[in-house]
Design a protein around this motif. Structure first.
Motif, short mmCIF file in Angstrom:
data_model
loop_
_atom_site.label_atom_id
_atom_site.label_comp_id
_atom_site.label_asym_id
_atom_site.label_seq_id
_atom_site.Cartn_x
_atom_site.Cartn_y
_atom_site.Cartn_z
N PRO A 164 0.79 -1.23 0.00
CA PRO A 164 0.00 0.00 0.00
C PRO A 164 0.82 1.28 0.00
CG PRO A 164 0.02 -0.96 2.19
CD PRO A 164 0.67 -1.96 1.27
N THR A 165 2.11 1.20 0.35
CA THR A 165 2.92 2.42 0.40
C THR A 165 4.04 2.43 -0.64
OG1 THR A 165 4.44 1.52 2.08
CG2 THR A 165 2.46 2.62 2.87
N ALA A 166 3.96 1.54 -1.63
CA ALA A 166 5.08 1.35 -2.56
C ALA A 166 5.44 2.63 -3.31
CB ALA A 166 4.74 0.24 -3.55
N ASN A 167 4.45 3.42 -3.70
CA ASN A 167 4.73 4.60 -4.52
C ASN A 167 4.46 5.91 -3.78
OD1 ASN A 167 5.50 3.09 -6.78
ND2 ASN A 167 3.37 2.79 -7.37
N LEU A 168 4.58 5.88 -2.46
CA LEU A 168 4.31 7.07 -1.67
C LEU A 168 5.61 7.72 -1.19
CD1 LEU A 168 1.35 5.88 0.59
CD2 LEU A 168 1.23 7.25 -1.50
N ASP A 169 5.55 9.05 -1.01
CA ASP A 169 6.68 9.75 -0.42
C ASP A 169 6.77 9.38 1.06
OD1 ASP A 169 5.07 11.76 1.22
OD2 ASP A 169 4.33 12.17 -0.79
N PRO A 170 7.93 9.64 1.71
CA PRO A 170 8.10 9.20 3.11
C PRO A 170 7.00 9.71 4.04
CG PRO A 170 10.22 9.83 2.17
CD PRO A 170 9.18 10.19 1.14
N PRO A 290 7.35 14.99 -3.10
CA PRO A 290 6.09 14.44 -2.60
C PRO A 290 5.17 14.00 -3.73
CG PRO A 290 6.08 16.83 -2.43
CD PRO A 290 7.47 16.44 -2.84
N ASN A 291 4.21 13.17 -3.40
CA ASN A 291 3.21 12.75 -4.38
C ASN A 291 2.45 13.95 -4.91
OD1 ASN A 291 3.05 10.08 -2.29
ND2 ASN A 291 3.24 9.69 -4.45
N GLY A 292 2.22 13.95 -6.23
CA GLY A 292 1.48 15.03 -6.86
C GLY A 292 2.30 16.25 -7.18
N ALA A 293 3.62 16.22 -6.90
CA ALA A 293 4.45 17.40 -7.14
C ALA A 293 4.81 17.58 -8.60
CB ALA A 293 5.73 17.31 -6.30
N GLY A 294 4.67 16.54 -9.42
CA GLY A 294 5.01 16.65 -10.84
C GLY A 294 6.21 15.85 -11.27
N LYS A 295 6.65 14.89 -10.43
CA LYS A 295 7.83 14.10 -10.77
C LYS A 295 7.63 13.26 -12.02
CE LYS A 295 7.93 11.85 -6.92
NZ LYS A 295 6.59 12.33 -6.51
N THR A 296 6.50 12.54 -12.07
CA THR A 296 6.20 11.72 -13.24
C THR A 296 6.05 12.59 -14.48
OG1 THR A 296 5.19 9.90 -12.01
CG2 THR A 296 4.46 10.20 -14.28
N THR A 297 5.39 13.73 -14.34
CA THR A 297 5.20 14.64 -15.46
C THR A 297 6.56 15.13 -15.98
OG1 THR A 297 3.08 15.34 -14.55
CG2 THR A 297 4.06 16.77 -16.20
N LEU A 298 7.47 15.42 -15.08
CA LEU A 298 8.82 15.81 -15.49
C LEU A 298 9.50 14.69 -16.26
CD1 LEU A 298 11.34 17.59 -15.52
CD2 LEU A 298 11.88 16.74 -13.22
N GLY A 299 9.41 13.47 -15.75
CA GLY A 299 10.03 12.34 -16.43
C GLY A 299 9.47 12.14 -17.83
N LEU A 300 8.16 12.22 -17.98
CA LEU A 300 7.54 12.03 -19.29
C LEU A 300 7.90 13.17 -20.24
CD1 LEU A 300 3.97 10.81 -18.23
CD2 LEU A 300 5.87 9.43 -19.10
N THR A 301 8.08 14.36 -19.70
CA THR A 301 8.47 15.50 -20.54
C THR A 301 9.91 15.34 -21.03
OG1 THR A 301 6.96 16.94 -19.31
CG2 THR A 301 8.67 18.01 -20.62
N LEU A 302 10.81 14.98 -20.13
CA LEU A 302 12.21 14.76 -20.53
C LEU A 302 12.34 13.55 -21.45
CD1 LEU A 302 13.97 15.49 -17.12
CD2 LEU A 302 13.89 16.98 -19.13
N GLY A 303 11.40 12.61 -21.32
CA GLY A 303 11.43 11.42 -22.16
C GLY A 303 10.76 11.61 -23.51
N GLY A 304 10.26 12.81 -23.78
CA GLY A 304 9.68 13.09 -25.10
C GLY A 304 8.25 12.67 -25.27
N VAL A 452 12.64 8.48 -11.46
CA VAL A 452 11.66 9.10 -10.57
C VAL A 452 11.42 8.12 -9.44
CG1 VAL A 452 9.28 9.89 -10.35
CG2 VAL A 452 10.59 10.40 -12.44
N THR A 453 11.68 8.53 -8.19
CA THR A 453 11.69 7.51 -7.15
C THR A 453 11.37 8.07 -5.77
OG1 THR A 453 13.02 5.73 -6.17
CG2 THR A 453 14.17 7.77 -6.70
N HIS A 454 10.75 7.20 -4.95
CA HIS A 454 10.62 7.45 -3.52
C HIS A 454 11.56 6.54 -2.73
CE1 HIS A 454 6.45 9.03 -4.57
NE2 HIS A 454 7.07 10.03 -3.99
N ASP A 455 12.40 5.81 -3.42
CA ASP A 455 13.29 4.84 -2.79
C ASP A 455 14.55 5.56 -2.29
OD1 ASP A 455 15.12 2.85 -2.18
OD2 ASP A 455 14.75 1.65 -3.96
N PRO A 456 14.73 5.71 -0.98
CA PRO A 456 15.89 6.45 -0.48
C PRO A 456 17.21 5.78 -0.81
CG PRO A 456 14.73 5.37 1.33
CD PRO A 456 13.86 5.23 0.12
#
Length: 476
Positions: A164-170, A290-304, A452-456
């Motif tokens: 349940p917490t796999a993709n969550l920020d700390p 944090p979740n919802g900050a735009g990390k995935t959006t940044l990755g998809l933008t840099l990935g074209g 893009v990661t929450h894995d410390p």
């Protein structure tokens, strides 16, 4: 609803088309109201057991033996609240409040009680969005909270949580764990949670059960189990506090690949202001926040895959190699050897019917000779621990196995830049180390990796950390 009792007597399950049993010889009793953390190596059958308890494993999907009972009866859909490993698969209705209300409505809960439960469940999981917000527009981590809210609103006698917490920020990890603890304490429900990282849950549960392919390997209070079996469990892949693997990722000489200037990312509207950013070969860059900050959006933008809201993302001459324009205008075939993107949900990228075929998709598109293609695929199967599953359907793999397959498929064609969204989720300590060693090898070959990661632990191995949102306080 009263708390449920679980009993397994020599229970086993084999997925259709498989020779090996996912779980076998399981003998287990969970008394009403107990809170159990279910541990085990990736592929040990944890998710299979949860799916069986939720009543979603049909006779047409595989073969069972022995008995698995809830309150003395075979599990049936609707008797337990189940949060799946992939929260997107549980988003049913377009509005947040409606989605949370869906379960209680189907249980016949009176409308006034539903109106009380929905905002209470959203508050418990810390999902601070309006009730009429779009459920599909939430980030992956927010969707995990939404799915959990939907389960808590049902007030079930058995709560089943798969990573349940796999993709969550700390911060979100603690909030969701505490929300679960509050929810089951208030209702008295029985809880079974699957999680790889013991430290998160060890003080929120009564008991730890370690699952192997042939039954229970260890069972008891969390600290007693870790004290008695810690090194052996770590060797088997369990994330034991204080015994986490360390995999160095040395930097290597590499050329510039992507240059972003004045970058603002979003999906129709601005989500995150990034500014200037460069990605180079031979480097691992981690995007955190944090979740919802735009990390995935940044990755998809840099990935074209997404255009910038403003600013520019441009490939260097080394990456473009004769192509014109920005990466979002390139053909998919042109991207194969230049930029590969791995989505947060692995299932969204599977195209074939077997693991072997999936790893070879890009190589076939590039018309790589069969002998070379087979050698490359065999190497990836071995390194990713997927060789025994080479002929399995990708959609029947565990979540951790699916993640490794999606990363391997992206790396197979040796792209110059790899953008990975949560590449290490669902991994036990052994498969985590194997995956990071594979990333270290491609970095050593001059490939650029953006994670893009929450894995410390993965962020600690990176050569640069790019903070997004509240994580801007973190040094880059």
């Amino acid at each position: 609803m009263t708390a449920a009792r679980i009993e397994a007597r020599g229970w086993g399950w084999r997925h259709g088309g498989r020779l090996a049993w996912a779980v076998d010889g399981l003998d287990l009793v969970v008394e009403p109201g107990e809170r159990v953390l279910l541990l085990g190596a990736s592929g040990s059958g944890k998710s299979t057991l949860l799916a069986a308890l939720a009543g979603v494993l049909g006779d047409d999907q595989g073969e069972a033996r022995g008995e698995l009972l809830i309150d003395g009866r075979r599990p049936a859909p609707g008797r337990a609240g189940f949060v799946l490993q992939d929260p997107e698969s549980q988003v049913i209705l377009p509005r947040v409040a409606d989605d949370v209300a869906f379960g209680p409505e189907n249980l016949g809960v009176p409308i006034e009680e539903i109106r009380r439960r929905v905002p209470a469940a959203l508050a418990e999981v810390g999902l601070a969005v309006p009730g009429d917000a779009s459920a599909t527009a939430l980030s992956g981590g927010q969707k995990q909270r939404l799915a959990l809210a939907g389960v808590l609103a049902m007030a079930p006698g058995l709560v089943l949580l798969d990573e349940p917490t796999a993709n969550l920020d700390p911060e979100g990890v603690e909030e969701v764990r505490d929300a679960v603890a509050r929810g089951v304490a208030a209702s008295g429900a029985t809880l079974v949670v699957v999680e790889h990282r013991v430290a998160t849950w060890q003080d929120a549960v009564d008991r730890v059960v370690v699952l192997g392919r042939e039954g229970v390997l260890a069972d008891g209070p969390s600290r007693a189990v870790l004290a008695a079996h810690g090194p052996a469990l770590a060797a088997a892949g369990v994330w034991v506090p204080g015994l986490s693997p360390v995999v160095p990722v040395p930097a290597a000489p590499g050329e510039g690949l992507i240059r972003a200037e004045g970058l603002v990312v979003g999906r129709g509207r601005p989500v995150a202001r990034i500014g200037d950013l460069g990605l180079d070969g031979g480097r691992l860059t981690a995007v955190v926040g944090p979740n919802g900050a735009g990390k995935t959006t940044l990755g998809l933008t840099l990935g074209g895959l997404l255009p910038p809201v403003s600013g520019r993302v441009g490939p260097t001459a080394a990456l473009a190699a004769g192509l014109r324009g920005e990466p979002e205008r390139w053909r998919s075939r042109d991207l194969l050897t230049r930029i590969a993107v791995v989505f947060q949900s692995p299932q969204h990228q599977f195209l074939t019917g077997t693991v072997r075929e999936e790893l070879g998709v890009g190589l076939r598109a590039l018309k790589v000779p069969e002998a070379r293609r087979r050698a490359r695929v065999d190497d990836l199967l071995d390194r990713l621990g997927l060789a025994p599953l080479a002929e399995a359907n990708p959609f029947t793999l565990s979540g951790g196995q699916q993640r490794r397959l999606s990363v391997g498929s992206a790396l197979a064609a040796a792209p110059r830049l790899v953008v990975l969204d949560e590449p290490t989720f669902g991994q036990d300590a052994t498969t985590w180390a194997a995956l990071v060693r594979l990333l270290a090898d491609v970095v050593a070959d001059g490939t650029g990796v953006l994670a893009v990661t929450h894995d410390p632990l993965l962020a600690a191995a990176a050569h640069r950390v790019v903070p997004v949102g509240r994580a801007a306080e973190v040094s880059a």
